[in-house]
Enzyme design. Structure first.
Site, PDB file in Angstrom:
ATOM      1  CE1 TYR A  87      -5.645-104.031  32.639  1.00  0.00           C
ATOM      2  CE2 TYR A  87      -7.393-102.472  32.132  1.00  0.00           C
ATOM      3  CZ  TYR A  87      -6.826-103.406  32.981  1.00  0.00           C
ATOM      4  OH  TYR A  87      -7.436-103.706  34.176  1.00  0.00           O
ATOM      5  CG  HIS A 181      -0.834 -98.769  22.186  1.00  0.00           C
ATOM      6  ND1 HIS A 181      -1.642 -98.151  23.104  1.00  0.00           N
ATOM      7  CD2 HIS A 181      -0.219 -99.776  22.843  1.00  0.00           C
ATOM      8  CE1 HIS A 181      -1.517 -98.748  24.277  1.00  0.00           C
ATOM      9  NE2 HIS A 181      -0.644 -99.737  24.147  1.00  0.00           N
ATOM     10  CB  SER A 234      -1.171 -62.436  28.402  1.00  0.00           C
ATOM     11  OG  SER A 234      -1.402 -63.525  27.524  1.00  0.00           O
ATOM     12  N   GLY A 235      -1.972 -61.217  25.388  1.00  0.00           N
ATOM     13  CA  GLY A 235      -1.439 -61.206  24.028  1.00  0.00           C
ATOM     14  C   GLY A 235      -1.043 -62.598  23.581  1.00  0.00           C
ATOM     15  N   GLY A 236      -1.067 -63.574  24.517  1.00  0.00           N
ATOM     16  CA  GLY A 236      -0.798 -64.960  24.159  1.00  0.00           C
ATOM     17  C   GLY A 236      -2.009 -65.549  23.429  1.00  0.00           C
ATOM     18  CB  VAL A 237      -2.374 -68.661  21.395  1.00  0.00           C
ATOM     19  CG1 VAL A 237      -3.431 -69.232  20.481  1.00  0.00           C
ATOM     20  CG2 VAL A 237      -1.084 -68.451  20.643  1.00  0.00           C
ATOM     21  CG  ASP A 238      -3.971 -70.705  25.499  1.00  0.00           C
ATOM     22  OD1 ASP A 238      -3.926 -71.022  24.296  1.00  0.00           O
ATOM     23  OD2 ASP A 238      -3.332 -71.300  26.381  1.00  0.00           O
ATOM     24  CB  SER A 239      -5.555 -64.512  27.228  1.00  0.00           C
ATOM     25  OG  SER A 239      -4.492 -63.826  26.626  1.00  0.00           O
ATOM     26  CB  SER A 240      -5.437 -63.642  21.731  1.00  0.00           C
ATOM     27  OG  SER A 240      -4.322 -62.975  22.248  1.00  0.00           O
TER      28      SER A 240
END
Ligand code: XMP
Length: 524
Positions: A87, A181, A234-240
């Site tokens: 487009y 594309h 939380s121990g998750g990747v993002d917050s760590s």
């Protein structure tokens, strides 16, 4: 975060499903880019953004329709290279004096085309440098309209049987326009076109994690000054990763709050506390609130009620501990770029999708806190790269997602401490099996759910009457859709035997082969 130091590429989004992939390809080339919906890209915006190059994305509309999406005409006068995709090519042609025909009109060249096609080259073009390994290259087409007449100044550099203007360019103005594309998987060497484009646009590839780290640290210091920041860990990747980055920027002005609701996996709380308090030396509040959460969940079996109780208590607990940190003015969140990209909506203005963090939703306003979001410009894999750059161990960085309500939603029916203990053990054996077989990184998420049913078994000479459990493992890209992981029967058999032998309280193991939709990943 204000980005003033990097060379910037602007992607004007006309609503293609795959616009994000363009950004991915560019970031892989160490080029900083931002996606903005066409409605927001005004002349003033362009002047302020000062892109070094522009890409027009694909889109579902037809340029033959009055009022169809367009960029501001000043884009063509900036003197920077422009690449139009599908487009975007048609927009360029229509805007610059060419012609686009709708639908399956033939004559003038071209018909609607969907799926795989092969492009053959016509002449030399720097955009195509090194691209044609053979006499034709596979590309992915998806267009109803087609260019019928080139705009003045443009020439053809590649054709396909149904798209005589598959690759076009006005080399004097550095305008390039392709019908296919290059960003999708089915254009196997498409990344090379982006590489050539950013090279001819003069990008130096200054978007590296090392550079980002320096810039992000400076920005955090400038934003926060000498004030205090709290971060829900939380121990998750993002917050760590967010916590480690902010800690590097402002040291002890950051306090992390880790809420232990008693619904964590085996060893998880110790792991998080050891990592952040002992290894990174961060001020960390370990809010051990197991009694509170498990007490209020006692006797509750309805999934939504469980979630509501956990969500409410989480906010209460977080707020209580955050209040105790005197002078805190900022709350850190691990918001990522895909959460803040505004997407093109054809039903009205641009629609905005912003993740409200499940853990602390609404808290910043309630507590009068300002947000620090140092990962807002990053994709998930860039967050992982930054985590590696910051020295977080691979075991943290490659972790499967874990839901905020934790094991509560993997324990259908009433939650008891006994069931949680059994679940933790079974889950640990299952994950150990997956790691031992080298499958962990192929799987998006894997866990055990303990079922609210006891079944009869026989072990040794005795009858058992214990819980059944379900193993879950799915592949997914974003958690929105998922398919079950095709373990071998040998793997499943070995795992079932280990769980039954090693986990008292379970005597039957099943494997959940439901996809999402119609199922969900979690059991509740
Ligand atoms: P479902 O079960 O909806 O899960 O297919 C999709 C993904 O989201 C995770 N999940 C949550 N994550 N808070 C979270 O932080 C929640 O309340 C929550 N519920 C589900 C789930 O683990 C999966 O990755």
């Amino acid at each position: 975060m204000e980005n003033t130091t990097h060379e910037r590429l602007l992607i004007i989004d006309f609503g293609s499903q795959v616009t994000q992939l363009i950004a991915r390809r560019l970031r892989e080339l160490n080029v900083y880019c931002e996606i903005h919906p066409y409605q927001n890209v005004t002349e003033a915006f362009l002047a302020d953004f000062a892109p070094k190059a522009i890409i027009f994305s694909g889109g579902p509309d037809s340029v033959t329709r009055a009022g169809s999406p367009r960029p501001p005409q000043s884009a063509y006068r900036l003197g920077v290279p422009i690449l139009g995709i599908c487009y975007g090519q048609q927009v360029m042609m229509q805007d610059l004096g060419g012609e686009v025909h709708g639908g399956k009109i033939s004559g003038g060249g071209g018909t609607a085309e969907f799926g795989r096609a092969f492009v053959t080259p016509e002449g030399e073009l720097s955009l195509l440098s090194g691209w044609f390994k053979a006499e034709k290259e596979q590309v992915w087409m998806s267009h109803g309209d087609h260019v019928a007449k080139l705009a003045p100044g443009f020439a053809v550099y590649g054709t396909s049987p149904n798209a005589p203007y598959a690759i076009t360019a006005d080399t004097a103005r550095n305008f390039y326009a392709v019908q296919f594309h290059p960003e999708v998987h089915h254009t196997p060497n498409g990344a090379m076109l982006y590489e050539n484009f950013v090279r001819l646009a003069g990008f130096t590839g200054d978007w590296t994690m090392g550079a980002y780290r320096e810039q992000a640290i400076a920005a955090i210091r400038a934003q926060v000054g000498d004030k205090k920041v709290i971060c829900g860990l939380s121990g998750g990747v993002d917050s760590s990763v967010a916590a480690v980055l902010i800690h590097e920027a402002i040291g002890d002005q950051l306090t992390c709050v880790f809420v232990d609701h008693g619904l964590l996996r085996q060893g998880e709380a110790e792991e998080v506390v050891t990592m952040f308090r002992d290894h990174y030396n961060m001020p960390l509040i370990h809010a051990d609130e197991q009694e509170l959460f498990l007490g209020e969940l006692d006797g509750v079996s309805d999934p939504e009620t469980k979630r509501k109780i956990i969500g409410r208590l989480f906010i209460d607990v977080f707020q209580k501990h955050a209040n105790a940190i005197e002078g805190a003015e900022f709350l850190a969140q691990g918001t990522l770029y895909p959460d803040v990209i505004e997407s093109v909506s054809f039903s009205g203005g641009p629609s905005v999708t912003i993740k409200s963090h499940h853990n602390v939703g609404g808290l910043p306003e309630k507590m009068g806190l300002k947000l620090v979001e140092p990962l807002r410009e990053l994709f998930k894999d860039e967050v992982r790269a930054l985590g590696t750059e910051l020295g977080l161990p691979p075991s943290f960085i490659g972790r499967h997602p874990f839901p905020g309500p934790g094991l509560a939603i993997r324990c259908p029916g009433e939650i008891t401490r006994e069931k949680l203990e059994i679940l933790r053990k079974a889950d640990a054996v299952y994950i150990d099996q997956i790691r031992k077989h080298g499958l962990y990184d192929d799987i998006w998420q894997a866990f055990v759910a303990i079922l609210p049913v006891r079944t009869v078994g026989v072990m040794g000479d005795g009858r058992t009457y214990d819980f059944a459990c379900a193993l879950r493992a799915v592949t997914s890209v974003d958690g929105m859709t998922a398919d079950y992981y095709p373990f071998s029967h040998d793997f499943l058999g070995e795992t079932a035997t280990r769980i039954i032998n090693e986990v008292p309280g379970i005597n039957r193991v099943t494997y959940d082969i439901t996809s999402k939709p119609p199922g969900t990943i979690e059991w509740e």
